[in-house]
Scaffold this motif. Structure first.
Motif, PDB file in Angstrom:
ATOM      1  N   ALA A   1      -1.496   5.557 -10.608  1.00 36.25           N
ATOM      2  CA  ALA A   1      -0.922   4.151 -11.204  1.00 36.25           C
ATOM      3  C   ALA A   1      -0.038   3.519 -10.877  1.00 36.25           C
ATOM      4  O   ALA A   1       0.971   3.823 -10.532  1.00 36.25           O
ATOM      5  CB  ALA A   1      -0.728   5.248 -12.892  1.00 36.25           C
ATOM      6  N   ARG A   2      -0.098   2.069 -11.879  1.00 42.83           N
ATOM      7  CA  ARG A   2       0.304   1.154 -11.042  1.00 42.83           C
ATOM      8  C   ARG A   2      -0.356   0.600 -12.951  1.00 42.83           C
ATOM      9  O   ARG A   2      -0.435  -0.184 -13.209  1.00 42.83           O
ATOM     10  CB  ARG A   2      -0.205   0.092 -10.599  1.00 42.83           C
ATOM     11  CG  ARG A   2       0.001   0.762  -8.980  1.00 42.83           C
ATOM     12  CD  ARG A   2      -0.518  -0.476  -7.948  1.00 42.83           C
ATOM     13  NE  ARG A   2      -0.318   0.184  -7.314  1.00 42.83           N
ATOM     14  CZ  ARG A   2      -0.372  -0.422  -5.416  1.00 42.83           C
ATOM     15  NH1 ARG A   2      -0.586  -1.940  -5.262  1.00 42.83           N
ATOM     16  NH2 ARG A   2       0.112  -0.049  -4.539  1.00 42.83           N
ATOM     17  N   PRO A   3       1.008   1.058 -14.128  1.00 45.52           N
ATOM     18  CA  PRO A   3       0.204   0.630 -15.386  1.00 45.52           C
ATOM     19  C   PRO A   3       1.459  -0.647 -15.406  1.00 45.52           C
ATOM     20  O   PRO A   3       0.845  -1.181 -16.624  1.00 45.52           O
ATOM     21  CB  PRO A   3       1.473   1.634 -15.965  1.00 45.52           C
ATOM     22  CG  PRO A   3       2.277   2.028 -15.219  1.00 45.52           C
ATOM     23  CD  PRO A   3       1.846   2.563 -14.002  1.00 45.52           C
ATOM     24  N   TYR A   4       2.322  -0.908 -14.627  1.00 46.05           N
ATOM     25  CA  TYR A   4       3.111  -2.246 -14.708  1.00 46.05           C
ATOM     26  C   TYR A   4       2.519  -3.399 -13.799  1.00 46.05           C
ATOM     27  O   TYR A   4       3.334  -4.548 -13.691  1.00 46.05           O
ATOM     28  CB  TYR A   4       4.747  -2.526 -14.231  1.00 46.05           C
ATOM     29  CG  TYR A   4       4.917  -1.725 -15.435  1.00 46.05           C
ATOM     30  CD1 TYR A   4       6.320  -0.434 -15.497  1.00 46.05           C
ATOM     31  CD2 TYR A   4       4.669  -0.909 -16.595  1.00 46.05           C
ATOM     32  CE1 TYR A   4       6.824   1.129 -15.549  1.00 46.05           C
ATOM     33  CE2 TYR A   4       4.815   0.010 -17.240  1.00 46.05           C
ATOM     34  CZ  TYR A   4       5.947   0.334 -17.525  1.00 46.05           C
ATOM     35  OH  TYR A   4       6.727   1.683 -18.510  1.00 46.05           O
ATOM     36  N   GLN A   5       1.350  -2.974 -13.364  1.00 47.22           N
ATOM     37  CA  GLN A   5       0.977  -4.359 -12.385  1.00 47.22           C
ATOM     38  C   GLN A   5      -0.322  -5.155 -13.180  1.00 47.22           C
ATOM     39  O   GLN A   5      -1.204  -4.100 -14.009  1.00 47.22           O
ATOM     40  CB  GLN A   5       0.120  -4.050 -11.479  1.00 47.22           C
ATOM     41  CG  GLN A   5      -0.856  -4.544 -10.218  1.00 47.22           C
ATOM     42  CD  GLN A   5      -0.648  -3.972  -8.966  1.00 47.22           C
ATOM     43  OE1 GLN A   5       0.372  -3.311  -7.686  1.00 47.22           O
ATOM     44  NE2 GLN A   5      -2.220  -3.774  -8.535  1.00 47.22           N
TER      45      GLN A   5
END
Lengths: 223, 188
Positions: free
Chosen positions: A219-223
């Protein structure tokens, strides 16, 4: 006759069953088998906040201090650094002419023991600033494989680690530096690095799946 | 260049204020974190950011904000007293809490094991260490630490400067910062 009588074993890990604790216990057992007394304390936020006086008292009792910690981002965990900062601050205001001996064990989640070197250098500089006699450091790669056991308990693929601790203990009780042979032994990979990467990656994947997030690991929550 | 500053100094000082002022003048600073004023818990080494809440720390405090800002930046600046050749505990707290920004899986870089990138792009790293007087050994270890961090944090470019606060003048500091910025791709 060696002036080393009593050792303080510091565990710089907040984990309940840590490789850092297992390693220093393994060393501590060997030190005690050679006539030293030893006590263990955790160098973690709880100690720094609630038992600072207890830590200082233990520090003052010791002739030899061994710090064992996990490698965090190429260096010591922040709470261990905080502990060292506090000790250095205390030492500056201290009136003591007793030289103590200091050695460390650093274990890393990477298979290459060489990745611990910067952390060991930081410990050496701390020793210098504290007026401690630096007896050296032992770098262990793939330390997670210990799972909180001592190397003696883990047996098998940890035999080089056991032999390294034996050599180190024999030197430390005499106030001598950890021999190069001990460093070489503990630095030897116990499984090939490529295999470690495979097994390690699978272990994390399995843990994520057990927690119901196996499909979200990337997952890439800060993208 | 979108920049995040992690101020890991233990107290304000004329030198650190001067450095920060120069950085603000030269860069598009999107976030400036004075870490000693923030509540950031120490990393617990629990791997929750990998196996429980992928990509984000399980501790809900300002450490998440720092990791988020760093993940979205193009340049990260570390400002810290050189502490036994490493970072202050204030800075290290924030750095330890950047682990969510990489994956638990492994790769090799120049034959050495490291963790895979989580994101496509990572910031360059500029580290400025402060020490009261010249100490070549501390300087050397500090520079090595930054280089090692740059590998693990996937920083394509990195630069390190060490300022001797009792020796170096403000003019010299400005020149040094400009030189360092050039090394990480920031044009004057």
């Amino acid at each position: 006759m060696s002036k080393i009588k009593h050792a303080l074993l510091l565990v710089g890990s907040v984990r309940a069953r840590s490789s850092s604790a297992g390693l220093v216990k393994g060393l501590g057992d060997l030190l005690m088998s050679q006539g030293l007394t030893a006590e263990t304390m955790l160098l973690i936020p709880d100690t720094l906040n609630r038992n600072w006086d207890g830590l200082l008292a233990a520090w003052e009792r010791a002739d030899l201090i061994v710090l064992s910690f996990p490698l965090y981002v190429d260096s010591l965990p922040s709470y261990v650094i905080r502990g060292l900062e506090m000790l250095a601050g205390w030492y500056q205001g201290c009136d003591t002419n007793t030289t103590k001996e200091f050695a460390v064990i650093c274990n890393s989640g990477f298979p290459e023991a060489s990745q611990n070197q910067t952390a060991l250098s930081i410990c050496e500089l701390f020793a210098g600033q504290m007026g401690l006699r630096w007896l050296g450091g032992l770098p262990l790669g793939g330390g997670g494989a210990l799972g909180g056991n001592t190397p003696q308990e883990a047996g098998g693929m940890m035999r080089n680690v056991v032999d390294a601790l034996k050599l180190a203990a024999s030197a430390l009780v005499s106030g001598e530096c950890i021999p190069d042979q001990a460093v070489e032994l503990i630095s030897k990979p116990f499984i090939p690095a490529f295999l470690y990467r495979i097994v390690g990656g699978r272990s994390f994947k399995q843990q994520a799946e057990k927690n119901g997030v196996g499909h979200q690991v990337k997952a890439r929550p800060y993208q | 260049m979108r920049t995040v500053i992690l101020d890991g100094t233990n107290n304000a000082s004329p030198m650190s204020a001067s450095i920060l002022q120069v950085l603000r003048q030269r860069l598009a600073v999107s976030d400036e974190f004075t870490l000693r004023e923030m509540t950031i818990a120490h990393c617990l080494g629990c791997f929750g950011c990998w196996v429980k809440n992928p990509g984000e720390c399980v501790i809900d405090d300002a450490g998440r904000s720092v990791a988020r800002a760093v993940a979205r930046s193009e340049l990260v600046v570390f400002l810290t007293p050189v502490t036994f050749g490493g970072y202050s505990s204030q800075l290290k707290k924030a750095v330890d809490r950047l682990i969510p920004n990489i994956l638990p899986y492994f790769t090799t870089i120049d034959g050495e094991t490291h963790h895979l990138k989580r994101y496509s792009n990572y910031a360059n790293l500029l580290a400025i260490g402060l020490q009261e007087s010249p100490d070549s050994r501390s300087d050397q270890v500090f520079r090595r630490l930054v280089q090692r961090n740059a590998i693990n944090l996937h920083c394509a470019r990195n630069a390190t400067g060490v300022i001797d606060t009792n020796v170096d003048s403000t003019d010299k500091v400005q020149l040094l910062i400009d030189e360092l910025l050039g090394q990480v791709g920031v044009q004057a």
